[in-house]
Design an enzyme around this catalytic site. Sequence first.
Site, PDB file in Angstrom:
ATOM      1  N   GLU A   1       1.001  -1.208  -0.050  1.00 19.01           N
ATOM      2  CA  GLU A   1       0.023  -0.088  -0.025  1.00 19.01           C
ATOM      3  C   GLU A   1       0.746   0.993  -0.131  1.00 19.01           C
ATOM      4  OE1 GLU A   1      -3.174   0.457  -0.390  1.00 19.01           O
ATOM      5  OE2 GLU A   1      -3.683  -1.799  -0.480  1.00 19.01           O
TER       6      GLU A   1
ATOM      7  N   THR B   1       1.901   5.864  -7.428  1.00 21.03           N
ATOM      8  CA  THR B   1       2.613   4.882  -8.227  1.00 21.03           C
ATOM      9  C   THR B   1       1.878   3.809  -8.962  1.00 21.03           C
ATOM     10  OG1 THR B   1       4.609   5.148  -6.577  1.00 21.03           O
ATOM     11  CG2 THR B   1       4.655   3.388  -8.242  1.00 21.03           C
TER      12      THR B   1
ATOM     13  N   GLY C   1      10.706   6.952  -6.200  1.00 23.68           N
ATOM     14  CA  GLY C   1      10.333   8.354  -6.286  1.00 23.68           C
ATOM     15  C   GLY C   1       9.435   8.357  -4.767  1.00 23.68           C
TER      16      GLY C   1
ATOM     17  N   TYR D   1      -5.910   6.830   4.406  1.00 25.47           N
ATOM     18  CA  TYR D   1      -5.802   5.990   3.322  1.00 25.47           C
ATOM     19  C   TYR D   1      -4.834   4.664   3.672  1.00 25.47           C
ATOM     20  CZ  TYR D   1      -5.046   3.161  -0.670  1.00 25.47           C
ATOM     21  OH  TYR D   1      -4.855   1.980  -1.547  1.00 25.47           O
TER      22      TYR D   1
ATOM     23  N   ASP E   1      -9.394   6.843  -2.169  1.00 29.49           N
ATOM     24  CA  ASP E   1      -8.297   7.410  -2.938  1.00 29.49           C
ATOM     25  C   ASP E   1      -8.880   7.690  -4.129  1.00 29.49           C
ATOM     26  OD1 ASP E   1      -8.889   5.181  -4.394  1.00 29.49           O
ATOM     27  OD2 ASP E   1      -7.145   4.136  -4.655  1.00 29.49           O
TER      28      ASP E   1
ATOM     29  N   CYS F   1     -13.941   1.822 -14.466  1.00 31.83           N
ATOM     30  CA  CYS F   1     -14.411   3.322 -14.277  1.00 31.83           C
ATOM     31  C   CYS F   1     -13.156   4.139 -14.434  1.00 31.83           C
ATOM     32  CB  CYS F   1     -15.217   3.431 -12.845  1.00 31.83           C
ATOM     33  SG  CYS F   1     -16.408   4.739 -12.742  1.00 31.83           S
TER      34      CYS F   1
ATOM     35  N   CYS G   1     -19.627  -2.741 -16.436  1.00 25.67           N
ATOM     36  CA  CYS G   1     -19.513  -2.234 -14.945  1.00 25.67           C
ATOM     37  C   CYS G   1     -20.537  -2.963 -13.993  1.00 25.67           C
ATOM     38  CB  CYS G   1     -19.532  -0.618 -14.798  1.00 25.67           C
ATOM     39  SG  CYS G   1     -19.618   0.059 -13.166  1.00 25.67           S
TER      40      CYS G   1
END
Length: 387
Positions: free
Chosen positions: A60, A66, A104, A143, A161, A215, A225
């Site tokens: 996570e 990323t 990063g 989160y 998120d 989505c 969906c």
Amino acid sequence: MRFIGGGSCPLLLHTLLLLRVPSPAHLDAFHNGLLDWYKRVRRDMPWRRTSDPYRIWLSEVMLQQTRVGQATPYYERFVGRFPTVEDLAGAPIDDVLKAWEGLGYYSRARNLHRAAQAIAGEHAGVLPGTEDQFRALPGVGPYTSAAVLSIAYGVPLAVLDGNVIRVLTRIFAISDDVKKGRTRRRLQDLATELLNHGHPGDHNQAVMELGATVCTPRNPDCSVCPVCTVCAAHAAGTPTAFPVASKKKPVPHHDIAVGLVSDASGRLLINRRPEDAMLGGLWEFPGGKREPGEPLAETCRRELQEELGIEVEVTAPFYRLDHAYSHFKITLHAFRCRLVSGTPRTTTGMPVRWVTPAELDDYAFPRANRRLIEELQRRETAPGLFD
């Protein structure tokens, strides 16, 4: 506007939608249709094959800002190098940053290391299973807490998120600016109200999977969906109108000049960035930001004098590259330099090193510096490189 779904009364669904309240049809679609869909089509990822809270947490953290494809090889190398919390906690930070190099957002790695040390020292090497204890660790926000605790321990916490925001704003046709705090708080409330308490981990992963694969921002595939029957944006034929966000500010650009300072034996001078700075703990070639109207060679000379207390002769340009960070862009200008006087010492007390071009691979550098190193090593045997 036409609403269909789950046997629910269209008028009731319309009324609840206007109030931004999940209807029975919403709950049925998310608790049943969405989970059934997720079990059938979810992507195979290495962190979905484990129940180890440490590895779920690591995944996570890596997946923040990323892409999955980029994070996967880093995850596999990282758990090979640090297979347990104790292994990570006991490793030097230089080793951790080197394993993270290129991914990063290096504060993630520093916080991960500090949190691992706290888990090893204060929680007997076991990732805390309560929200209060987990949130107390460095780098753990709402989160990360919701994702890890729901997946690893079944704690009923709903994630929010970018993928979840996109799904919810389309489902409920929310046209408020998602960058505003009050909008995000309402979206968090909606995510919590929709949460399947019996399967919170699978539910959270299913909503994120839906946003990542179906989505999507530009070309959502509403035909497959599992929750399109309760989606207001789909019913109106306007899914790409959501989410609504205020325009980004123009991205600033900076010219950075750095020196490839060599000694008599051809070794290069590098220094380590302060821990509390951007890219903290990484190594770099010394230099800094160009002042308005300043010649780039003078920027290089001035920055080395101010940062390291040395005088150099800037002999020639070496390489130029463009690089983008999250909030600004740079053009990095590297110059060949010769040490004239002084002993290099950083004003921050961080270490400096004289290293050969081959030894540069032993240190963790920011991506822009690593690209410069790749060019330097490519030209390593060129005559007169540091003349």
